[in-house]
Design a protein around this motif. Structure first.
Motif, PDB file in Angstrom:
ATOM      1  N   ARG A  76       7.800  73.290  61.744  1.00  0.00           N
ATOM      2  CA  ARG A  76       8.927  72.650  61.059  1.00  0.00           C
ATOM      3  C   ARG A  76       9.537  73.548  59.984  1.00  0.00           C
ATOM      4  NH1 ARG A  76      10.440  67.661  61.973  1.00  0.00           N
ATOM      5  NH2 ARG A  76      11.494  67.650  59.960  1.00  0.00           N
ATOM      6  N   LEU A  77       9.266  74.844  60.051  1.00  0.00           N
ATOM      7  CA  LEU A  77       9.822  75.761  59.050  1.00  0.00           C
ATOM      8  C   LEU A  77      11.350  75.795  59.104  1.00  0.00           C
ATOM      9  CD1 LEU A  77       7.341  78.777  59.143  1.00  0.00           C
ATOM     10  CD2 LEU A  77       7.638  77.114  57.294  1.00  0.00           C
ATOM     11  N   ASP A  78      11.933  75.674  60.287  1.00  0.00           N
ATOM     12  CA  ASP A  78      13.397  75.672  60.368  1.00  0.00           C
ATOM     13  C   ASP A  78      13.987  74.486  59.610  1.00  0.00           C
ATOM     14  OD1 ASP A  78      13.546  77.979  61.879  1.00  0.00           O
ATOM     15  OD2 ASP A  78      13.615  76.930  63.795  1.00  0.00           O
ATOM     16  N   GLU A  79      13.340  73.336  59.714  1.00  0.00           N
ATOM     17  CA  GLU A  79      13.824  72.152  58.999  1.00  0.00           C
ATOM     18  C   GLU A  79      13.691  72.318  57.488  1.00  0.00           C
ATOM     19  OE1 GLU A  79      13.181  70.906  63.155  1.00  0.00           O
ATOM     20  OE2 GLU A  79      12.041  72.114  61.738  1.00  0.00           O
ATOM     21  N   ILE A  80      12.595  72.932  57.056  1.00  0.00           N
ATOM     22  CA  ILE A  80      12.420  73.173  55.618  1.00  0.00           C
ATOM     23  C   ILE A  80      13.474  74.146  55.120  1.00  0.00           C
ATOM     24  CG2 ILE A  80      10.852  74.059  53.850  1.00  0.00           C
ATOM     25  CD1 ILE A  80       8.513  73.147  55.611  1.00  0.00           C
ATOM     26  N   GLN A  81      13.700  75.214  55.872  1.00  0.00           N
ATOM     27  CA  GLN A  81      14.724  76.185  55.490  1.00  0.00           C
ATOM     28  C   GLN A  81      16.103  75.536  55.453  1.00  0.00           C
ATOM     29  OE1 GLN A  81      15.687  79.032  58.516  1.00  0.00           O
ATOM     30  NE2 GLN A  81      16.309  80.608  57.046  1.00  0.00           N
ATOM     31  N   ASP A  82      16.394  74.696  56.448  1.00  0.00           N
ATOM     32  CA  ASP A  82      17.701  74.051  56.536  1.00  0.00           C
ATOM     33  C   ASP A  82      17.946  73.097  55.372  1.00  0.00           C
ATOM     34  OD1 ASP A  82      20.132  73.797  57.969  1.00  0.00           O
ATOM     35  OD2 ASP A  82      19.477  71.871  58.768  1.00  0.00           O
ATOM     36  N   LEU A  83      16.887  72.620  54.756  1.00  0.00           N
ATOM     37  CA  LEU A  83      17.008  71.761  53.582  1.00  0.00           C
ATOM     38  C   LEU A  83      17.513  72.535  52.365  1.00  0.00           C
ATOM     39  CD1 LEU A  83      16.490  68.950  52.278  1.00  0.00           C
ATOM     40  CD2 LEU A  83      14.102  69.659  51.961  1.00  0.00           C
ATOM     41  N   GLY A  84      17.354  73.851  52.399  1.00  0.00           N
ATOM     42  CA  GLY A  84      17.774  74.677  51.273  1.00  0.00           C
ATOM     43  C   GLY A  84      16.617  75.170  50.432  1.00  0.00           C
ATOM     44  N   ILE A  85      15.430  75.178  51.000  1.00  0.00           N
ATOM     45  CA  ILE A  85      14.214  75.545  50.278  1.00  0.00           C
ATOM     46  C   ILE A  85      13.978  77.046  50.354  1.00  0.00           C
ATOM     47  CG2 ILE A  85      11.693  75.254  50.256  1.00  0.00           C
ATOM     48  CD1 ILE A  85      13.362  72.777  49.331  1.00  0.00           C
ATOM     49  N   ASN A  86      13.480  77.624  49.255  1.00  0.00           N
ATOM     50  CA  ASN A  86      13.077  79.037  49.282  1.00  0.00           C
ATOM     51  C   ASN A  86      11.648  79.276  48.796  1.00  0.00           C
ATOM     52  OD1 ASN A  86      13.509  78.712  46.523  1.00  0.00           O
ATOM     53  ND2 ASN A  86      15.368  79.970  46.480  1.00  0.00           N
ATOM     54  N   VAL A  87      10.949  78.224  48.371  1.00  0.00           N
ATOM     55  CA  VAL A  87       9.526  78.339  48.019  1.00  0.00           C
ATOM     56  C   VAL A  87       8.795  77.105  48.548  1.00  0.00           C
ATOM     57  CG1 VAL A  87       7.801  78.429  46.177  1.00  0.00           C
ATOM     58  CG2 VAL A  87       9.902  79.752  45.959  1.00  0.00           C
ATOM     59  N   ILE A  88       7.752  77.346  49.343  1.00  0.00           N
ATOM     60  CA  ILE A  88       6.909  76.276  49.868  1.00  0.00           C
ATOM     61  C   ILE A  88       5.583  76.277  49.117  1.00  0.00           C
ATOM     62  CG2 ILE A  88       5.644  75.442  51.897  1.00  0.00           C
ATOM     63  CD1 ILE A  88       7.793  76.820  53.622  1.00  0.00           C
TER      64      ILE A  88
END
Length: 461
Positions: A76-88
């Motif tokens: 689900r990294l694409d979904e996290i990136q698409d949210l606008g996230i840059n730190v997990i």
């Protein structure tokens, strides 16, 4: 990142290849650090964001995916990136204790291993590598204050633990499932620093969220963070679970903004004046060093599990969005806890033994609003770095301007569950703005009406 370090490496190591029939294969560019204990896996991430630019996302791997493991997060990294996230931020990934245990991931049985239900080192490396490919840093949750009762350190190194007058190892705080570590012991200090180096080097992670950081001596953190920042070619994010600004003296980058969150709840739940948030913000940033920052949030794993969901805390789903906008634009570094962005109505558990999984199909319209809010934050220097100005905020409406160089952004948020009005300052009357979320032109007149929990984000045309 907030600092650039000049590093002098006293030895140049001969490059070597690891045979394909060995247990673990490392890339050709792996480097052995000076003490030869650990090996750098892959290439250190060059895209670690400046602290003020962070959009953080907290992942609870236990509930995040149907697989309930690290590979489920990776998928689900694409979904996290698409949210606008840059730190997990990954919640603890280690094996948990079985003795005196409640299933807490914060009762760590082995700091050098990954919980087998989550996967293995290769799963973590793959997750981190693919996050880096998408421009996202990954930090781990470090539990340095205590361990599980069946951690091997208890039998092998009992002096690493706090003991009472009879020599009995003591519980940490009032948490009966964990044993308190003793940082008066220099060998323990060295070992915990090795733990921190291990994951940075062997898994190529980008730093730590440090659980109950105030329970560990500041001088330990000073030593540990200095050693991490001395690792060549690497930026490190250090985030303390504490509101104690003394931890900035140890070179932490971030602390929690609990006081601001408490005031924000009062504004929404007790109808405290929205304008009081300026006072709270000013107190938050008093004595914060340049380059450091405050994490702002509406929920996290503790709040969600033990208190309530954001939509209940802030009265409605619309109220929770209005509160999130404030945490994202008013000042500080915003954070999203997994599931918050789709308005999950359940209180999400994080202790092992649960069968709960987040249903990602719900409330797509809420997800799109979170994306819009975080996307503009990432695009706007004024929002992330600008000077804050009160534009006549009232009891109901928080109204402020952020200015950075030639960019101006005006934000108005109705914190009440009913229609509210605000007088426009003379300096803005007749001015033209772009409604960022609707991409329409707005002319500010004498007054402005906002419906319940609605908001405007305006950029100067």
């Amino acid at each position: 990142m907030k600092k650039t370090y000049s590093l002098i490496v006293p030895f140049i190591y001969t490059l070597f290849l690891v045979s394909c029939n060995t247990e673990t294969n490392f890339p050709d560019n792996d480097k052995v650090i000076e003490d030869e204990k650990f090996v750098q896996y892959g290439t250190p991430f060059a895209g670690v964001p400046e602290i003020s630019d962070i959009n953080m996302y907290e992942v609870n791997p236990l509930v995040f995916s149907q697989q309930k493991n690290l590979d489920g997060v990776r998928q689900r990294l694409d979904e996290i990136q698409d949210l606008g996230i840059n730190v997990i931020w990954l919640m603890p990934i280690h094996p948990i204790g079985q003795e005196k245990a409640f299933g807490s991931p914060y009762a760590v049985r082995d700091f050098y291993d990954i919980n087998p239900s989550y996967g293995n080192m290769e799963d973590l490396r793959k997750l981190v590598s693919e996050a880096h490919e998408r421009g996202m840093a990954v930090i781990l949750d470090l539990v340095a204050n205590h361990t599980a009762w069946d951690n091997k350190w208890i039998t092998e190194n009992p002096s690493w633990y706090k003991q009472d007058g009879s020599g009995n190892i003591m519980i940490a705080e009032n948490w009966s499932d964990v044993a308190a570590l003793n940082y008066d012991n220099p060998t323990l200090r060295s070992e915990m620093i090795d733990v921190m180096k291990y994951w940075v080097l062997e898994a190529n992670v980008d730093g730590y969220r440090c659980d109950f950081a105030g329970g560990v001596p500041v001088d330990f953190w000073t030593e540990a963070i200095e050693e991490l920042r001395d690792i060549p070619d690497r930026d490190i994010i250090m985030f303390a679970e504490s509101a104690d600004k003394q931890l900035f003296n140890a070179d932490f980058d971030l602390i929690f903004g609990w006081d601001f969150q408490a005031r924000l709840k009062e504004v929404f739940r007790e109808q405290r004046q929205a304008s009081d948030l300026f006072t709270s913000n000013e107190a938050d940033y008093r004595n914060v060093p340049n380059g450091a920052d405050i994490l702002r949030f509406t929920t996290n794993h503790d709040d969600n599990a033990w208190e309530d969901t954001p939509q209940n805390v802030f009265n409605t789903i619309e109220g929770s969005l209005a509160a999130f906008l404030i945490t994202s634009y008013f000042g500080g570094v915003p954070m999203v806890y997994n599931g918050q962005e789709i308005g999950v109505s359940d209180r999400i558990p994080f202790f092992f033994g649960t069968n709960y999984r987040i249903n990602w199909a719900q409330n797509p319209h809420i997800l799109e609003e979170y994306k819009r809010i975080l996307k503009f934050r990432a695009e706007s220097n004024a929002v992330r770095k600008g000077v804050l100005e009160n534009l006549g905020s009232t009891a109901a409406i928080l109204s402020f301007k952020k200015t950075f160089q030639n960019e101006e952004v005006v934000v108005l948020v109705n914190t009440l569950g009913k229609d509210s009005e605000i007088q426009i300052p003379d300096s803005l009357k007749g001015s033209k703005w772009l409604n960022v979320l609707l991409d329409t032109e707005v002319v500010l007149e004498n007054e402005l009406a906002l419906s319940a929990y609605s908001y405007l984000i305006l950029k100067e045309i």
